[in-house]
Design an enzyme around this catalytic site. Sequence first.
Site, mmCIF file in Angstrom:
data_model
loop_
_atom_site.group_PDB
_atom_site.id
_atom_site.type_symbol
_atom_site.label_atom_id
_atom_site.label_comp_id
_atom_site.label_asym_id
_atom_site.label_seq_id
_atom_site.Cartn_x
_atom_site.Cartn_y
_atom_site.Cartn_z
ATOM 1 N N ARG A 74 0.862 -1.194 0.000
ATOM 2 C CA ARG A 74 0.000 0.000 0.000
ATOM 3 C C ARG A 74 0.890 1.234 0.000
ATOM 4 O O ARG A 74 1.284 1.741 1.037
ATOM 5 C CB ARG A 74 -0.899 -0.026 1.236
ATOM 6 C CG ARG A 74 -1.820 1.174 1.360
ATOM 7 C CD ARG A 74 -2.743 1.009 2.550
ATOM 8 N NE ARG A 74 -3.632 2.149 2.697
ATOM 9 C CZ ARG A 74 -3.328 3.236 3.437
ATOM 10 N NH1 ARG A 74 -2.154 3.332 4.069
ATOM 11 N NH2 ARG A 74 -4.181 4.238 3.541
ATOM 12 N N SER B 126 -12.990 -2.981 0.317
ATOM 13 C CA SER B 126 -13.222 -2.405 1.655
ATOM 14 C C SER B 126 -14.709 -2.236 1.895
ATOM 15 O O SER B 126 -15.443 -1.843 0.991
ATOM 16 C CB SER B 126 -12.591 -1.012 1.756
ATOM 17 O OG SER B 126 -11.242 -1.085 1.432
ATOM 18 N N LYS C 236 -4.375 5.559 8.574
ATOM 19 C CA LYS C 236 -5.103 6.011 7.366
ATOM 20 C C LYS C 236 -5.759 7.346 7.707
ATOM 21 O O LYS C 236 -6.693 7.408 8.507
ATOM 22 C CB LYS C 236 -6.156 4.969 7.003
ATOM 23 C CG LYS C 236 -7.003 5.317 5.783
ATOM 24 C CD LYS C 236 -7.881 4.130 5.399
ATOM 25 C CE LYS C 236 -9.011 4.545 4.484
ATOM 26 N NZ LYS C 236 -8.553 5.149 3.226
HETATM 27 N N1 LIG Z 1 -6.247 -0.994 2.049
HETATM 28 C C1 LIG Z 1 -7.182 -1.738 2.710
HETATM 29 N N2 LIG Z 1 -6.952 -3.068 2.910
HETATM 30 C C2 LIG Z 1 -7.890 -3.792 3.559
HETATM 31 C C3 LIG Z 1 -7.648 -5.271 3.788
HETATM 32 F F1 LIG Z 1 -8.782 -5.951 3.541
HETATM 33 F F2 LIG Z 1 -6.694 -5.700 2.976
HETATM 34 F F3 LIG Z 1 -7.279 -5.469 5.054
HETATM 35 N N3 LIG Z 1 -9.055 -3.278 4.008
HETATM 36 C C4 LIG Z 1 -9.308 -1.948 3.821
HETATM 37 C C5 LIG Z 1 -8.370 -1.152 3.180
HETATM 38 C C6 LIG Z 1 -8.669 0.323 2.943
HETATM 39 O O1 LIG Z 1 -8.821 0.456 1.559
HETATM 40 P P1 LIG Z 1 -9.357 1.851 0.997
HETATM 41 O O2 LIG Z 1 -10.658 2.154 1.632
HETATM 42 O O3 LIG Z 1 -9.300 1.821 -0.485
HETATM 43 O O4 LIG Z 1 -8.302 2.882 1.540
HETATM 44 P P2 LIG Z 1 -6.748 2.916 1.177
HETATM 45 O O5 LIG Z 1 -6.635 2.775 -0.317
HETATM 46 O O6 LIG Z 1 -6.317 4.264 1.708
HETATM 47 O O7 LIG Z 1 -6.109 1.752 1.884
#
Ligand SMILES: Nc1nc(C(F)(F)F)ncc1COP(=O)(O)OP(=O)(O)O
Length: 216
Positions: free
Chosen positions: A39, A111, A140
């Site tokens: 990420r 998500s 985040k």
């Molecule tokens: N990256 C993530 N991974 C998971 C996982 F399931 F892998 F644990 N759940 C939730 C997120 C959050 O995803 P998102 O809402 O797009 O925000 P960001 O792109 O800032 O991470």
Amino acid sequence: MNRSWLRVYFIMGSNNTTRNPLEVLEEALQGGITMFQFREKGKNAYTGDMKLDLAQKMKQLCHQYNVPFIVNDDVDLAIAVNADGIHVGQDDAKVDVIKRTCPSDWIIGVSATNKDEAIQAMEDGADYIGVGPIYSTKTKSDAKKPIDIIGLAYIRQAVGDLPIVAIGGIGMTNVFPIIKAGADGVSIISAISNANNPRSVAQVFDAYTSYAVSFR
Ligand SMILES: Nc1nc(C(F)(F)F)ncc1COP(=O)(O)OP(=O)(O)O
Ligand SMILES: [Mg+2]
């Protein structure tokens, strides 16, 4: 998708640690993480060739330990490095587009913060949902309001046996209630990436989640 891959799901980008991210990842892999998500976003995040190079090296490391390598948000990067899958949020690429344009064996994670998002992701064909934030998180910056254990339990009830990983402010002390509430695993960023000894922290999460899952 094998739901046990979600048990200790480590997420990290270069800006989640002050160390060499490849060293941190290798130590976490040695400690027993079961899936990894790259990420790379936010302050000082790598871009272009640096991001591509880091992604390729992280994928190689994960595959040395037979751990799936998932990319967050960036579908083009995931294709470029032949990742094992993608994780998208409510404002990212849509599952139906990914299914039409990306490798058919990809793991697709979505998500979900509430029941409607969870059911929509299931209907769209997501392989797992990332449910949270369970607790408040500093990792985040645009995280939504925490849903706590009760919000997780409510979503578990709504989606049947769809694989769920919980995310948001998770530490060793709250693994058990999260698994008991219906998650198949926990997603961790700073508890491992900021640890003095990522390997031993990963080992503890591995032991605690294995124990908690055995009670399910
Ligand atoms: N990256 C993530 N991974 C998971 C996982 F399931 F892998 F644990 N759940 C939730 C997120 C959050 O995803 P998102 O809402 O797009 O925000 P960001 O792109 O800032 O991470
Ligand atoms: Mg996203």
